[in-house]
Structure formats: structure tokens, C-alpha cells
Enzyme design. Structure first.
Site, PDB file in Angstrom:
ATOM      1  N   LYS B 108     -42.473 -53.635  25.887  1.00 21.59           N
ATOM      2  CA  LYS B 108     -42.139 -52.930  24.654  1.00 21.59           C
ATOM      3  C   LYS B 108     -41.418 -51.664  25.093  1.00 21.59           C
ATOM      4  O   LYS B 108     -42.042 -50.715  25.578  1.00 21.59           O
ATOM      5  CB  LYS B 108     -43.409 -52.596  23.862  1.00 21.59           C
ATOM      6  N   ALA B 195     -44.496 -48.956  14.098  1.00 16.34           N
ATOM      7  CA  ALA B 195     -44.818 -47.546  13.859  1.00 16.34           C
ATOM      8  C   ALA B 195     -44.702 -47.137  12.404  1.00 16.34           C
ATOM      9  O   ALA B 195     -43.852 -47.615  11.664  1.00 16.34           O
ATOM     10  CB  ALA B 195     -43.950 -46.605  14.690  1.00 16.34           C
TER      11      ALA B 195
END
Lengths: 66, 264
Positions: B108, B195
Site C-alpha cells: 500500500k 481514509a
């Protein structure tokens, strides 16, 4: 001899291997990765790779993160 | 019966495929900030996730237990992140170390611009993506909700593009649905909102828009009851996906009666 281990100055016996150093400082060997002077050292070389004076080692593992 | 059959066929879903990996759950869950390892393990279980993110940090002296002692790596795919990296070089270095542990070739990728916003540095993010893809990594890349950058990351070979719904850890939800929709319109790789999720409805919003998944951490870990919130996120993800596949009705300005006109 003097080396830098995870940013801290440390003492270790001359001629020590990466594997023995991890044992000396009781660091988890199974889940960690090692970088020597900014080069990643494959795990299979840990038992044979000998450290020199002033080497800079980073030993990292996984912690919680998003 | 025919109609029912048709509807059932329509809601059949394909599994999420990222690079060479296939996942049943579309929820990715982080491992940071939980009140305890026990709570984390239970929350991961309740979330139904297949993929858990982890960070790379220095081993402490005399530290013989690892986060991975608590996580069943046969059950969960481990997705290491490059959180805390502020340049392409730093992120690439972290990715190399993560891969060397032998846990995964997935990364990631986060290349951050500054500590206050934790927004990505788009230029170094594209640069790092190009390099890591060439080196054989399966790159899932954190980015802002900018559709142009998202496209450039896809062109750079990212296996998944992961726009932020809102700043990391802010819990503000999906701030710019329009941008996410524009990203989705032309995307050829899975788009995962990464997020900004604060609560279950944020996940549903992302999934209703047609996102392929949602990655979250703080929204679960810092909830008063993380395990219950993890379950809520799981259901929200499934609900949003089903709603997306079902095809929602168009929005209308005026009312339209559900019952037939009164005829007596």
C-alpha cells in the site's frame, strides 16, 4: 566494534554475523527484514553476512497501521 | 418467478480482484490504534475482512513478539504500507524491506506531502508507483480524490487506485462524491476509498457510488466499541455494494405517489 543499530550506537564483537547480532540483541528474526548500509540483505544471507566496524543496520518488522 | 430469477442473477457479484489476488470481502481493515491486541483480533474477525494493513517500523531491542503473532496470516492477506514516508525514495526503501519479510509482494504505497494534512505528494506518488510496478510489486496506491492523478497512477501500472474520502483519520466521510464518481467512470482497475471513513454510512456511500472496496482503520479502532463498529462496517459495505448493483432510482424534484390514484 562499534556499529549503528536502528539509529543507536551499539557495541558488538568483531566478525559477528547478522544472525548472531539479532540473537545478541534479542530481536525477532522470523518477521523482520534487515538493511545493511541502505541495502536490503536477503534473509538467507543473515547467517553468513559478517558485519564490519561502522556498519549501519536497520532491522524492521510490522506494527499496527492503516 | 422468472422476474425473481432475473433479479437474483443481476445481483450476483464478481469477487474483488487486485492484480493476481482475489478477495471475497470488499472491506480492508487497518491494525493501528486499537485499545488492545485482543480487541483488534476480534474487530478484524467481526469485519469479515480478507486484507489487513500493517506498517513497517524498527524492531525494538528485546522485542520478541510481533504484531503478526496475533494475526492469522493464513486467513488474512497482509498488506504492508509505506505510511510515514515523505519521498518516493523513502517509500521505495520501505517497500523493499516489507517484501523482504516474505509476507507479500503487495504494497500500500503512501507518499505523503506533509504531516499536518497527510495528503499525498502526487508527483512522488506517481514516480514511486512507476518504479515499484517495474520491480514487480502489486501496488495499491493511496492518492487524493483528484481524477487526473488517479488516471496517471492507473497508467503507471497501479493494481488498485485508492483515493481518500477525506483526510486520514479525520472521520469526515466522502467529502467529494463528484470526484469519486469521475474517477470511477474511467477506471480500469479497482477503486478503493482509503481514509476518511468515520462511520458505517460513509462506507455505504462509497460502495453505492460504485467503488470496489473501502479501506479503513481509525473509524473502527477508535470507536468506543471497535468490535461492534467493525460489524457495522461489514454490513455497510455489503449494503452499499448491493444497492449499487441493484441500480438506484433517479432522484426527482417532485413527489410521485407509490399508491395508485384513488378511483372510488
Amino acid at each position: 566494534m562499534k556499529i549503528t543499530l536502528n539509529g543507536e550506537p551499539r557495541e558488538c564483537p568483531g566478525g559477528i554475523t547478522i544472525e548472531k547480532l539479532l540473537d545478541l540483541y534479542k530481536m525477532d528474526k522470523n518477521r523482520s527484514a534487515v538493511e545493511l548500509n541502505l541495502h536490503v540483505i536477503p534473509r538467507k544471507e543473515h547467517s553468513s553476512r559478517v558485519l564490519k566496524e561502522a556498519d549501519v543496520l536497520e532491522v524492521v518488522t510490522f506494527v499496527g497501521g492503516g | 418467478m422468472l422476474v425473481v430469477g432475473k433479479i437474483e442473477r443481476n445481483i450476483e457479484d464478481k469477487k474483488l480482484k487486485i492484480g493476481k489476488y482475489v478477495f471475497s470481502s470488499r472491506l480492508f481493515v487497518g491494525t493501528g490504534k486499537y485499545p488492545s491486541m485482543d480487541v483488534m483480533v476480534k474487530a478484524l474477525e467481526a469485519s469479515g475482512t480478507d486484507v489487513v494493513t500493517v506498517a513497517v517500523r524498527r524492531v525494538k531491542i528485546n522485542e520478541t513478539t510481533s504484531l503478526l503473532d496475533y494475526i492469522d496470516t493464513k486467513k488474512y492477506k497482509i498488506l504492508p504500507n509505506t505510511a510515514g514516508c515523505y519521498s518516493a525514495d523513502e517509500a521505495i526503501r520501505t517497500a523493499h524491506l516489507a517484501r523482504e519479510t516474505g509476507i507479500s509482494d503487495m504494497i500500500k504505497l503512501e507518499v505523503l506531502g506533509n504531516e499536518t494534512t497527510l495528503l499525498p505528494d502526487p508527483i512522488d506518488t506517481v514516480k514511486a508507483t512507476q518504479i515499484l510496478v517495474k520491480e514487480g510489486f502489486t501496488v495499491l496506491v493511496y492518492t487524493s480524490d483528484d481524477p487526473i492523478i488517479a488516471k496517471k497512477l492507473e497508467d503507471a501500472g497501479a493494481a488498485s487506485v485508492m483515493p481518500a474520502g477525506a483526510p486520514i483519520g479525520s472521520g469526515q466521510g466522502i467529502l467529494n462524491k463528484n470526484n469519486i464518481r469521475i474517477i470511477l467512470e474511467s477506471a480500469k482497475v479497482p477503486i478503493i476509498v482509503d481514509a476518511g471513513v468515520g462511520t458505517a454510512s460513509d462506507v455505504t456511500v462509497a460502495m453505492e457510488l460504485g467503488c470496489d472496496g473501502v479501506l479503513l482503520n481509525t473509524g473502527v479502532a477508535l470507536a468506543k466499541d471497535p468490535v461492534r463498529m467493525a460489524k457495522a462496517m461489514k454490513l455497510a459495505c455489503e449494503a452499499g455494494r448491493l444497492a449499487f448493483l441493484s441500480g438506484r432510482i433517479p432522484k426527482r424534484l417532485y413527489a410521485k405517489a407509490s399508491s395508485p390514484e384513488k378511483d372510488f
